[in-house]
Design an enzyme around this catalytic site. Structure first.
Site, PDB file in Angstrom:
ATOM      1  N   GLN A 104      11.218  34.288 -14.830  1.00 32.42           N
ATOM      2  CA  GLN A 104      12.185  33.282 -14.346  1.00 32.42           C
ATOM      3  C   GLN A 104      11.713  32.633 -13.047  1.00 32.42           C
ATOM      4  O   GLN A 104      11.879  31.434 -12.835  1.00 32.42           O
ATOM      5  CB  GLN A 104      13.538  33.942 -14.145  1.00 32.42           C
ATOM      6  N   GLU A 123       0.843  -1.211   0.000  1.00 29.34           N
ATOM      7  CA  GLU A 123       0.000   0.000   0.000  1.00 29.34           C
ATOM      8  C   GLU A 123       0.878   1.262   0.000  1.00 29.34           C
ATOM      9  O   GLU A 123       0.611   2.224  -0.731  1.00 29.34           O
ATOM     10  CB  GLU A 123      -0.911  -0.004   1.240  1.00 29.34           C
TER      11      GLU A 123
END
Ligand SMILES: Cc1cc2nc3c(=O)[nH]c(=O)nc-3n(C[C@H](O)[C@H](O)[C@H](O)COP(=O)(O)OP(=O)(O)OC[C@H]3O[C@@H](n4cnc5c(N)ncnc54)[C@H](O)[C@@H]3O)c2cc1C
Length: 390
Positions: free
Chosen positions: A286, A249
């Site tokens: 940026q 899991e």
């Protein structure tokens, strides 16, 4: 997704990629367009189980004689990754609760129990859930109190479970109980299968922050009778079975977390290309480009850990303790990557990221359950420390 990085060829072969393409088409057609609607409705249609079964999604990795399609770990990873692309942990948790409920039955159940219980679930005709957590605590599994007392050919079950995924809709519940009342530790715990809608079992749907499309239930057992033949494996061997189940899991949750992180990164990038502020697209800034690169770095680094762990698990490289430690660490790294990416994606989307219906908004609400469910971050680190012998 525009900036997709090719899947690593040394882990995935032609068969995996063919399966990936089929699942991707299924998810794009049957799941992705509806996830926002299902979230608002608080449920997805039960027919989805049958549809997913029909394309072989539910049975991947299970034995053929039980209606499954034997497959390696990477095939199950493909299935989890592709469902995750739809960006709804709720749908994935609801559809996938069988993958935590059935493995102990397949591994330890009697031939009769396996034959009766597993095929209808893999065919999408029945829904399965795993019930371990109790109101008194989930992390300390060995302390669970729900009791199964022997009475003639039956167990009589009294106690409570909570936060159980698919617990309201489930026709099959793999239930952790204390069968040996004098043994208060892990050795007193067993798994037993509860079928149908037995008298004395009360189910309540719980409201929650995320995963709206999945039901999460409180279960109250009052004198519920279950045949002793529904015991999974040996009495008192439940704790070990639960722990084995957890490893798979956790690996799957780590893989899913990487794909959710990728899904919100993709949405943020698409938005940043489209959205113009101060005369330029966001992606031309940026600071935004760097943010998207950092998001990509985080889920790619986590995914590298997940694939490496899957490969080690499949090829049995290293001892069991080292694998468990890696599994714990991979879950922590992947869910932290998701946390970072969901947060950054919402920020890049601005006000739109706070509006219901975007993938990033939904996944942002789902971050904490990925960091708590199936073993919380603190428990993962504690277990890793023990397994590493620190
Ligand atoms: C949406 C959802 C779906 C779920 N589905 C299922 C399901 O299908 N089946 C099922 O059985 N369970 C399910 N769970 C339960 C989940 O696995 C538990 O919530 C989880 O294991 C943590 O248990 P707890 O909530 O009782 O927290 P607790 O164990 O009470 O812990 C609370 C906090 O304390 C920390 N903590 C605990 N012990 C220590 C320690 N020794 N040192 C330091 N910190 C510690 C934990 O990390 C956590 O942050 C689900 C939970 C959610 C939210």
């Amino acid at each position: 997704m525009a900036f997709e990085l090719p899947a690593a060829g040394h882990y995935f072969g032609a068969e995996h990629e063919a399966f990936r393409a089929a699942v991707r088409a299924f998810v794009a057609r049957e799941i992705a367009p509806f996830v926002a609607e299902w979230d608002e409705a608080g449920a997805f249609p039960v027919e989805l189980y049958r549809k997913a079964a029909a394309v072989g999604l539910l049975g991947v990795g299970y034995p053929e004689d039980l209606g499954g399609t034997p497959a390696d770990l990477f095939m199950t990873l493909v299935a989890a990754e592709e469902i995750a692309r739809a960006g709804s942990g709720g749908v994935q948790a609801g559809l996938g609760s069988l993958h935590i409920a059935l493995p102990p039955i397949v591994a330890e159940g009697s031939a009769e129990l396996r034959k009766r219980v597993v095929p209808p679930v893999l065919a999408g005709e029945r829904i399965a859930a795993l019930a371990i957590t109790e109101p008194g605590g989930g992390s300390d599994v060995a302390a669970l109190r729900c009791q199964a007392r022997r009475d003639g050919a039956d167990f009589v079950i009294d106690g409570e479970k909570t936060f159980i995924t698919s617990g309201v809709r489930a026709d099959v519940v793999t239930l952790a109980v204390r069968t040996e009342p004098e043994n208060r530790g892990p050795g007193g715990i067993s798994l037993v299968v509860v079928e149908g809608r037995p008298k004395g079992l009360q189910r309540t749907n719980l409201a929650k922050t995320g995963w709206w499309a999945s039901d999460t239930a409180h279960l109250r057992f009052e004198g519920v009778r279950v045949p002793q033949a529904n015991l999974v494996g040996e009495a008192g061997a439940g704790f070990k079975a639960i722990m084995r189940n957890f490893n798979h899991e956790r690996l799957m949750m780590a893989a899913m977390a990487c794909s959710y992180a990728e899904a919100c990164t993709a949405e943020a990038l698409a938005w940043a290309r489209e959205r113009r502020t101060f005369g330029a697209a966001l992606v031309e800034r940026q600071v935004i480009r760097h943010k998207i690169v950092e998001m990509t770095q985080r889920f790619e680094a986590a995914r590298a850990m997940v694939y490496d762990l899957a490969w080690r698990t499949q090829h049995r490289v290293g001892d069991a303790d080292a694998l468990v430690a890696r599994c714990c660490m991979a879950k922590v790294v992947a869910t932290q990557a998701l946390q970072f990416c969901a947060d950054a994606a919402v920020q890049i989307l601005g006000g739109m990221g706070f509006m219901r219906g975007t993938r990033s908004e939904r996944l942002y609400r789902e971050v904490k359950v990925m960091m708590i469910g199936g073993g919380s971050e603190e428990i993962m680190k504690d277990l890793a420390a023990r397994k590493l012998g620190l």
